[in-house]
Design a protein around this motif. Structure first.
Motif, mmCIF file in Angstrom:
data_model
loop_
_atom_site.group_PDB
_atom_site.id
_atom_site.type_symbol
_atom_site.label_atom_id
_atom_site.label_comp_id
_atom_site.label_asym_id
_atom_site.label_seq_id
_atom_site.Cartn_x
_atom_site.Cartn_y
_atom_site.Cartn_z
ATOM 1 N N ARG A 164 -59.395 5.069 -4.513
ATOM 2 C CA ARG A 164 -58.133 4.376 -4.237
ATOM 3 C C ARG A 164 -58.014 3.994 -2.774
ATOM 4 N NH1 ARG A 164 -55.169 8.070 -7.791
ATOM 5 N NH2 ARG A 164 -55.131 7.096 -9.875
ATOM 6 N N GLU A 165 -58.409 4.935 -1.880
ATOM 7 C CA GLU A 165 -58.143 4.735 -0.446
ATOM 8 C C GLU A 165 -59.233 3.935 0.251
ATOM 9 O OE1 GLU A 165 -57.694 8.694 0.962
ATOM 10 O OE2 GLU A 165 -55.774 9.030 -0.062
ATOM 11 N N ARG A 166 -60.501 4.131 -0.170
ATOM 12 C CA ARG A 166 -61.609 3.481 0.552
ATOM 13 C C ARG A 166 -62.654 2.909 -0.394
ATOM 14 N NH1 ARG A 166 -63.848 8.230 3.884
ATOM 15 N NH2 ARG A 166 -62.938 9.567 2.280
ATOM 16 N N PRO A 167 -62.232 2.055 -1.357
ATOM 17 C CA PRO A 167 -63.196 1.553 -2.361
ATOM 18 C C PRO A 167 -64.418 0.883 -1.737
ATOM 19 C CG PRO A 167 -61.205 0.201 -2.338
ATOM 20 C CD PRO A 167 -60.909 1.416 -1.513
ATOM 21 N N ALA A 168 -64.204 0.160 -0.633
ATOM 22 C CA ALA A 168 -65.325 -0.583 -0.037
ATOM 23 C C ALA A 168 -66.370 0.373 0.540
ATOM 24 C CB ALA A 168 -64.803 -1.516 1.044
ATOM 25 N N GLU A 169 -65.891 1.485 1.124
ATOM 26 C CA GLU A 169 -66.838 2.411 1.768
ATOM 27 C C GLU A 169 -67.826 2.991 0.775
ATOM 28 O OE1 GLU A 169 -65.545 5.524 4.496
ATOM 29 O OE2 GLU A 169 -63.836 4.236 5.012
ATOM 30 N N LEU A 170 -67.374 3.166 -0.473
ATOM 31 C CA LEU A 170 -68.258 3.741 -1.494
ATOM 32 C C LEU A 170 -69.492 2.878 -1.718
ATOM 33 C CD1 LEU A 170 -65.550 4.779 -4.073
ATOM 34 C CD2 LEU A 170 -67.163 6.353 -2.996
ATOM 35 N N LEU A 171 -69.358 1.570 -1.434
ATOM 36 C CA LEU A 171 -70.465 0.646 -1.707
ATOM 37 C C LEU A 171 -71.351 0.425 -0.495
ATOM 38 C CD1 LEU A 171 -68.766 -2.109 -3.870
ATOM 39 C CD2 LEU A 171 -69.608 0.144 -4.509
ATOM 40 N N ARG A 172 -70.931 0.958 0.673
ATOM 41 C CA ARG A 172 -71.710 0.693 1.884
ATOM 42 C C ARG A 172 -72.929 1.588 1.981
ATOM 43 N NH1 ARG A 172 -66.825 0.883 5.821
ATOM 44 N NH2 ARG A 172 -65.785 -1.087 5.324
ATOM 45 N N TYR A 173 -74.004 1.023 2.557
ATOM 46 C CA TYR A 173 -75.168 1.833 2.899
ATOM 47 C C TYR A 173 -74.731 2.969 3.787
ATOM 48 C CZ TYR A 173 -78.862 -1.497 1.530
ATOM 49 O OH TYR A 173 -79.732 -2.307 0.845
ATOM 50 N N GLU A 174 -75.210 4.165 3.528
ATOM 51 C CA GLU A 174 -75.065 5.233 4.499
ATOM 52 C C GLU A 174 -76.254 5.126 5.458
ATOM 53 O OE1 GLU A 174 -73.880 7.193 6.770
ATOM 54 O OE2 GLU A 174 -72.370 7.632 5.221
ATOM 55 N N THR A 175 -76.126 5.711 6.664
ATOM 56 C CA THR A 175 -77.240 5.671 7.604
ATOM 57 C C THR A 175 -78.407 6.499 7.045
ATOM 58 O OG1 THR A 175 -76.320 7.590 8.717
ATOM 59 C CG2 THR A 175 -75.751 5.428 9.626
ATOM 60 N N VAL A 176 -79.595 6.314 7.643
ATOM 61 C CA VAL A 176 -80.773 7.044 7.180
ATOM 62 C C VAL A 176 -80.541 8.555 7.310
ATOM 63 C CG1 VAL A 176 -83.220 7.456 7.605
ATOM 64 C CG2 VAL A 176 -82.320 5.128 7.731
ATOM 65 N N GLU A 177 -79.920 9.002 8.406
ATOM 66 C CA GLU A 177 -79.649 10.445 8.603
ATOM 67 C C GLU A 177 -78.696 10.987 7.559
ATOM 68 O OE1 GLU A 177 -79.439 8.004 10.763
ATOM 69 O OE2 GLU A 177 -79.318 8.726 12.826
ATOM 70 N N GLY A 178 -77.784 10.142 7.103
ATOM 71 C CA GLY A 178 -76.776 10.584 6.150
ATOM 72 C C GLY A 178 -75.408 10.706 6.788
ATOM 73 N N SER A 179 -74.409 10.951 5.947
ATOM 74 C CA SER A 179 -73.013 10.979 6.359
ATOM 75 C C SER A 179 -72.778 11.960 7.514
ATOM 76 C CB SER A 179 -72.132 11.385 5.174
ATOM 77 O OG SER A 179 -70.953 12.019 5.625
ATOM 78 N N LEU A 180 -72.156 11.483 8.591
ATOM 79 C CA LEU A 180 -71.873 12.355 9.737
ATOM 80 C C LEU A 180 -70.872 13.435 9.336
ATOM 81 C CD1 LEU A 180 -72.161 13.103 12.694
ATOM 82 C CD2 LEU A 180 -70.401 11.408 13.246
ATOM 83 N N ASP A 181 -69.867 13.056 8.534
ATOM 84 C CA ASP A 181 -68.877 14.047 8.085
ATOM 85 C C ASP A 181 -69.571 15.196 7.359
ATOM 86 O OD1 ASP A 181 -66.898 12.493 9.116
ATOM 87 O OD2 ASP A 181 -66.326 11.569 7.198
ATOM 88 N N LEU A 182 -70.513 14.838 6.498
ATOM 89 C CA LEU A 182 -71.198 15.876 5.718
ATOM 90 C C LEU A 182 -72.073 16.737 6.623
ATOM 91 C CD1 LEU A 182 -71.754 17.138 3.011
ATOM 92 C CD2 LEU A 182 -73.504 15.406 2.586
ATOM 93 N N ARG A 183 -72.793 16.087 7.542
ATOM 94 C CA ARG A 183 -73.663 16.853 8.449
ATOM 95 C C ARG A 183 -72.839 17.774 9.345
ATOM 96 N NH1 ARG A 183 -76.304 13.336 11.811
ATOM 97 N NH2 ARG A 183 -75.165 11.494 11.075
ATOM 98 N N ARG A 184 -71.621 17.317 9.691
ATOM 99 C CA ARG A 184 -70.733 18.168 10.485
ATOM 100 C C ARG A 184 -70.400 19.440 9.693
ATOM 101 N NH1 ARG A 184 -66.965 14.084 12.165
ATOM 102 N NH2 ARG A 184 -67.998 13.526 14.103
ATOM 103 N N GLN A 185 -70.069 19.261 8.422
ATOM 104 C CA GLN A 185 -69.740 20.423 7.589
ATOM 105 C C GLN A 185 -70.939 21.369 7.466
ATOM 106 O OE1 GLN A 185 -66.788 21.298 6.416
ATOM 107 N NE2 GLN A 185 -65.955 19.515 7.491
ATOM 108 N N LEU A 186 -72.128 20.799 7.322
ATOM 109 C CA LEU A 186 -73.324 21.642 7.205
ATOM 110 C C LEU A 186 -73.524 22.452 8.484
ATOM 111 C CD1 LEU A 186 -75.773 19.133 5.480
ATOM 112 C CD2 LEU A 186 -74.644 21.106 4.433
ATOM 113 N N ALA A 187 -73.250 21.804 9.629
ATOM 114 C CA ALA A 187 -73.413 22.496 10.910
ATOM 115 C C ALA A 187 -72.426 23.667 10.993
ATOM 116 C CB ALA A 187 -73.195 21.532 12.058
#
Lengths: 471, 471
Positions: free
Chosen positions: A133-156
């Motif tokens: 609902r909030e970010r439909p366009a983002e779901l379709l965008r390429y993520e960077t090769v490293e991957g989502s920064l938000d997710l990597r932050r959580q992993l850290a």
């Protein structure tokens, strides 16, 4: 974990420790309530649960008794093995086993991801709906090769639980743990190189080694003690090893846990020879005890330990989201990722990043751990009931795999085929090694929720074992 | 495509054909309306649109005129090249270019996937939301190694448009088109082997060849005619070729289309020598004309043409869903897939399968084609306005890439860096070859929606070219 589950576990522990013999009386409701400091109703809920699971039975006016059919199951014996470097080829059988992955027909004793009921399907769906609902366009965008920064932050953030400090820049998001291992081997080895693995080890690792034209040296993995540093040292003295793939925590399939001291020594041994270590950390969050076991990574001073894991066994198998800490091999790892799958699908990364950030992932893990622990013990107890004498089983402190050593007469591959015809998926021991060991072993998954269907399936597996043992 | 867009295209076509010279009067509203059988208001809507785009200008009481600044742009010259087998190494530069992938800061003249506005974000989100409500558990399940049967069924239906018949069993779902190409090369080649590619060709193909230790032989790709079978025959006579990777339809970067007759001959040439052909079909659905071009696959009698494509350039880049038709190499391809990323993320496959089944994908493609065609022509027209004399540009019949040959003095790599500093992503010509050709070329993407920001960005790119051309 609910109070009544604690009580159930306590009773099953009594059975397994031998303190409660077959046919003996289970402590009375009152005794148990006092001993464990819980209410009578909690204990009776637990006992009724154990009765439903067929572990205890109530006798009129005399209370609950451990059912006659129960026996204690000894641990599997450690394989006596000579060290040798073997070109890996196990593929046909493995591919047949892999067919059960994603197959809805087979009873899931073969696949090791948790069943639907144990996964946070509706919680993740809620997050996905909000993002739609909030970010439909983002779901379709390429993520960077490293991957989502938000997710990597959580992993850290989470890496402290695993015993080491890290930053988002230390991570590379991958298509599950296997791609992380694949990228590691592409970066660390050339065809013909030799890689050290545990024995038994996860068959996908062997399949990966084969497809990359690598040779495997197996060091014994002991159900009780995991990897012995002396075995590793011996192997390093004898072979030119390019890399190691070890699963120190709840190794698939033998569930073994390598002690902290041994982890430390193994990392030091390898660092002294500057041999990289690929650490499979995928089962560590499924610890049955209160604390998560440590990692090889926490003893890594050189950046030569690549920790690999994923959410496939704890939250979302179908999202295909895993990660690795490529350390000093980061640039080459990014290059391999960029030239194979480019980047990981965005929707799964976005949903998981929010799931972790909300703290709900940890609450989910608590529930999952309790459920898997209980199932493991229930499963183990019933193996004792259904399987022929001479059967041995591991007693893991975590993870979702139970490793059975069947009577010598039972051939695991034939057993796999018989079970398959009966609509039950199991993993035959032979695929967990490049050698001829474990011919009479099978791996069962404790990921399915225990119900009549699973119970009947296990009974059927036991009958097949009986039939084959006495042929 | 809307009526007024048809009229806009017609006017731009007049400019490009030279029928309408700079400063000349555009046909009057009435003339155009009669000629094209549309209403006056439609034509005036089109003319106002062209004026807004800066292509024509209205003069009081005398109608619309083509702006003085416009010039016709000639086609790039075909590279004169000798055949040689070159070990591929272009990586550092390519990795720098790849940084713009997924980067939100850069103006997207470098990335070739459509901008958010052109992607069916809300339509796909609606489907995802419904699936989240109806089948939350399925989203988390592993998909099989082959991929979603529903999706493969849809692909089989569509293959008739691509000129060949297929069944769901002919497909393997992959993490985008690049994984399909990667799996193909893993199956078909060994390190040190030689692969035939077009020149210029998509830099990711070269990066893939490099990471697998392969050698490339480049056969010229002519903007006007695509691949010449005689060039292929010559290369096959001179080199032991293990496989070919060709993009017959709207080759990235030169937009060239290889004619049907040439496709047929090339497939026959290769079949006669039983050399496999990997066909990149990713741009074919972006045809500007009424009909989709054919494929190499439709002439394949031996099962040695592996067609690879994906939804990344037409619907959902971030889903990472592509496919391949592995033909006679199916078993080996499944094995490679099973040992690298196992399976593709389930959510994207589920959503796309429903999107295709609903018929909305085709409606979306119609809109997308019209939008990209119009942008390509607008972009091309403005290149004529903003870039220095001596600039050449392709005139593709489909796809979303425009290939510019800048004046000889302009070094494409230096140009890339200058543009990058200005916050504009472009792809320098040098990365599309293993040779020293295309040093003064750059590739622009027509995937971004044309607006003031893109217009200013293009003007800025023109100014950089002017500055470097006269240095």
């Amino acid at each position: 974990m609910f109070r009544y589950q604690v009580v159930e576990n306590a009773v099953i522990a009594l059975v397994e420790s031998g303190a409660l013999g077959v046919g003996e009386k289970v402590p009375s409701l009152r005794t148990m309530a006092t001993r464990m400091g819980v209410s009578l109703s909690t204990v009776s809920q637990a006992y009724l649960g154990l009765e439903a699971k067929g572990i205890i039975e109530s006798r009129p006016r005399s209370g609950f008794f451990l059912r006659e059919s129960f026996r204690r199951i000894p641990l599997p014996s450690r394989a006596e093995m000579s060290l040798e470097a073997v070109p890996v080829s196990r593929n046909q059988l493995i591919l047949m086993v892999l067919e059960t992955v994603g197959s809805r027909e087979q009873l899931p004793y073969g696949v090791i991801c948790p069943s639907d009921e144990l996964l946070p399907g509706s919680e993740l769906a809620k997050i996905m709906i909000r993002i739609c609902r909030e970010r439909p366009a983002e779901l379709l965008r390429y993520e960077t090769v490293e991957g989502s920064l938000d997710l990597r932050r959580q992993l850290a953030f989470r890496s402290l639980d695993a015993g080491f400090e890290s930053t988002p820049g230390d991570y590379l998001i991958t298509s599950g743990c296997l791609e992380a291992l694949y990228i590691s081997l592409r970066v660390l080895t050339r065809p013909g190189d030799t890689v050290l693995v545990q024995s038994p080890t996860y068959y996908c690792f062997l399949q990966l080694l084969e497809s990359l034209g690598l040779r495997a040296v197996e060091v014994p993995s002991c159900p009780g003690r995991g990897i012995d540093p002396d075995d590793v040292a011996r192997a390093l003295d004898r072979f030119a090893v390019s890399a190691c793939i070890f699963s120190p925590n709840y190794n698939n399939p033998d569930g073994s846990l390598t002690p902290e001291e041994a982890k430390k020594r193994i990392v030091e041994l390898l660092a002294a020879r500057s041999i990289p270590l690929v650490e499979d950390d995928i089962a560590s969050d499924l610890h049955f005890g209160p604390r998560r076991p440590g990692t090889f990574k926490q003893y890594d001073r050189e950046g030569t330990v690549i920790l690999c894991s994923s959410f496939s066994k704890t939250a979302a198998p179908g999202y295909r989201v895993g990660w690795m800490t490529p350390g000093r091999y980061r640039e080459k790892a990014l290059e391999v990722k960029a030239t194979t799958s480019v980047s990981v699908a965005s929707p799964g990364q976005m949903v998981l990043a929010e799931f972790l950030a909300s703290g709900r992932y940890d609450r989910h893990l608590k529930r999952l751990r309790a459920a898997v622990a209980l199932q493991m013990r229930t499963l183990r107890a019933h193996v004792g009931e259904y399987f022929p004498a001479g059967t041995r089983a591991t007693d893991p402190d975590g993870g979702a795999v139970l490793w059975l050593e069947l009577p010598p007469a039972v051939d695991g591959v034939a057993y796999f085929h018989r079970a398959r015809e009966a609509g039950i998926g199991v993993a035959p021991g032979a695929i967990f090694t490049t050698r001829d060991d474990y011919a009479n072993c099978v791996r069962l998954s404790a990921g399915g929720v225990w119900d009549e269907r699973m119970k009947d399936g296990l009974r059927c597996l036991g009958e097949i074992a009986f039939a084959m043992a006495t042929q």
